[in-house]
Design an enzyme around this catalytic site. Structure first.
Site, PDB file in Angstrom:
ATOM      1  N   LYS A 178     -10.673 -26.719  49.759  1.00 15.60           N
ATOM      2  CA  LYS A 178     -12.128 -26.895  49.719  1.00 15.60           C
ATOM      3  C   LYS A 178     -12.480 -28.360  49.490  1.00 15.60           C
ATOM      4  O   LYS A 178     -11.948 -29.005  48.589  1.00 15.60           O
ATOM      5  CB  LYS A 178     -12.700 -26.028  48.606  1.00 15.60           C
ATOM      6  CG  LYS A 178     -14.215 -25.987  48.512  1.00 15.60           C
ATOM      7  CD  LYS A 178     -14.637 -24.967  47.462  1.00 15.60           C
ATOM      8  CE  LYS A 178     -16.129 -24.818  47.337  1.00 15.60           C
ATOM      9  NZ  LYS A 178     -16.491 -23.783  46.337  1.00 15.60           N
ATOM     10  N   GLU A 189     -13.281 -16.152  48.615  1.00 16.88           N
ATOM     11  CA  GLU A 189     -12.831 -17.357  47.921  1.00 16.88           C
ATOM     12  C   GLU A 189     -12.069 -16.972  46.650  1.00 16.88           C
ATOM     13  O   GLU A 189     -12.495 -16.089  45.896  1.00 16.88           O
ATOM     14  CB  GLU A 189     -14.051 -18.204  47.571  1.00 16.88           C
ATOM     15  CG  GLU A 189     -13.769 -19.480  46.808  1.00 16.88           C
ATOM     16  CD  GLU A 189     -15.041 -20.244  46.471  1.00 16.88           C
ATOM     17  OE1 GLU A 189     -14.932 -21.425  46.095  1.00 16.88           O
ATOM     18  OE2 GLU A 189     -16.148 -19.657  46.571  1.00 16.88           O
ATOM     19  N   CYS A 203     -17.236 -21.647  50.882  1.00 14.88           N
ATOM     20  CA  CYS A 203     -18.424 -21.540  50.031  1.00 14.88           C
ATOM     21  C   CYS A 203     -19.327 -22.775  50.150  1.00 14.88           C
ATOM     22  O   CYS A 203     -20.033 -22.937  51.140  1.00 14.88           O
ATOM     23  CB  CYS A 203     -17.994 -21.274  48.591  1.00 14.88           C
ATOM     24  SG  CYS A 203     -19.338 -20.690  47.514  1.00 14.88           S
TER      25      CYS A 203
END
Length: 262
Positions: free
Chosen positions: A114, A45, A147
């Protein structure tokens, strides 16, 4: 459907907050050292900028077609492998915690933003994405989660029900959250009959001490490769037949599709 030769580049963060060019130099050197052609390489990430960098994220953000994207595309084409790289994306006045996927021909396969932004650094700077991220590679269907996204079982189940064979999950997991890498992610793989590539940083950056322990998981929840706490490459060849076997043994998805009893 053929096998998929995969790798995770667990990047070793440094206190000097290395720029994208330095990070890509290190990735390129590691790919040269490995030598063998891969189908997919996954970086962590915000790999191109660093994760715990505070307001510097504004300076290091790029557009989806910026100079770093061009270099990742060229590198993917040179090595004949798809490359997944996280970066801060600037789009107008908004910043996104994004991931680019460049195919072995240098073409863009996906740009994913994300969707679940945790409190803290990310909540200060990033806008949440809205779209599911799915792409195909050598006949396999891959779903992207970043994540915190993958910690929600609903998103992994959504991807599996949409036909995903493999969940790709770049992360920036701190060393206090070993449970996520060691227990939660194997459960996500097991309960959906999917492979999972979970790609973390290692070392220390800003106030963040990373866990490392990137992992490649099979659809039965078992580890195919596990990193330690330093910079390294880990590798695994994925077999589609293993997905079919896992889902035949425990048909969770079939039960969900038909409706849970009661």
């Amino acid at each position: 459907m053929g096998d998929l030769r995969t790798a995770i580049y667990q990047f070793g963060a440094t206190p000097d907050l290395a720029f994208a060019s330095v990070r890509l130099d290190r990735l390129e050197a590691a790919l040269h050292e490995h030598g063998e052609t891969l189908d997919l390489v996954v970086c962590p990430e915000l790999f191109l900028s660093g994760y715990d960098i505070g307001a510097l994220v504004h300076d290091r953000a790029e557009s989806a077609d910026g100079p770093s994207a061009s270099r990742v595309a060229a590198m993917a084409q040179h090595f004949g492998t798809a490359i997944v790289a996280g970066y801060p994306e600037r789009d107008g006045g908004a910043l996104y915690n994004a991931v680019m996927v460049c195919g072995a021909d240098g073409e863009r396969l996906l740009n994913y933003r994300k969707r679940v932004i945790p409190p803290g650094f990310e909540g200060t700077y990033f806008t949440a994405g809205e779209a599911q991220g799915v792409f195909e590679l050598k006949g396999w269907k891959l779903a992207m989660l970043v994540c915190y996204d993958v910690e929600f079982p609903e998103y992994v189940r959504q991807a599996a029900l949409a036909g995903a064979d493999l969940i790709v999950a770049p992360t920036a997991l701190r060393n206090m959250w070993g449970f996520v890498s060691d227990i939660m992610l194997p459960t996500r793989a097991f309960e959906n009959g999917v492979y999972v590539l979970y790609a973390n940083h290692a070392g220390t950056e800003g106030n963040c001490e990373y866990l490392g322990r990137s992992v490649i998981l099979g659809p039965d929840g078992k580890e195919h490769a596990r990193a330690g706490d330093g910079e390294e490459f880990i590798f695994a060849t994925l077999h589609h037949s293993a997905i079919l076997a896992a889902r035949a043994t425990l048909p969770y998805l079939d039960v969900i599709r038909s409706g849970l009893p009661g």
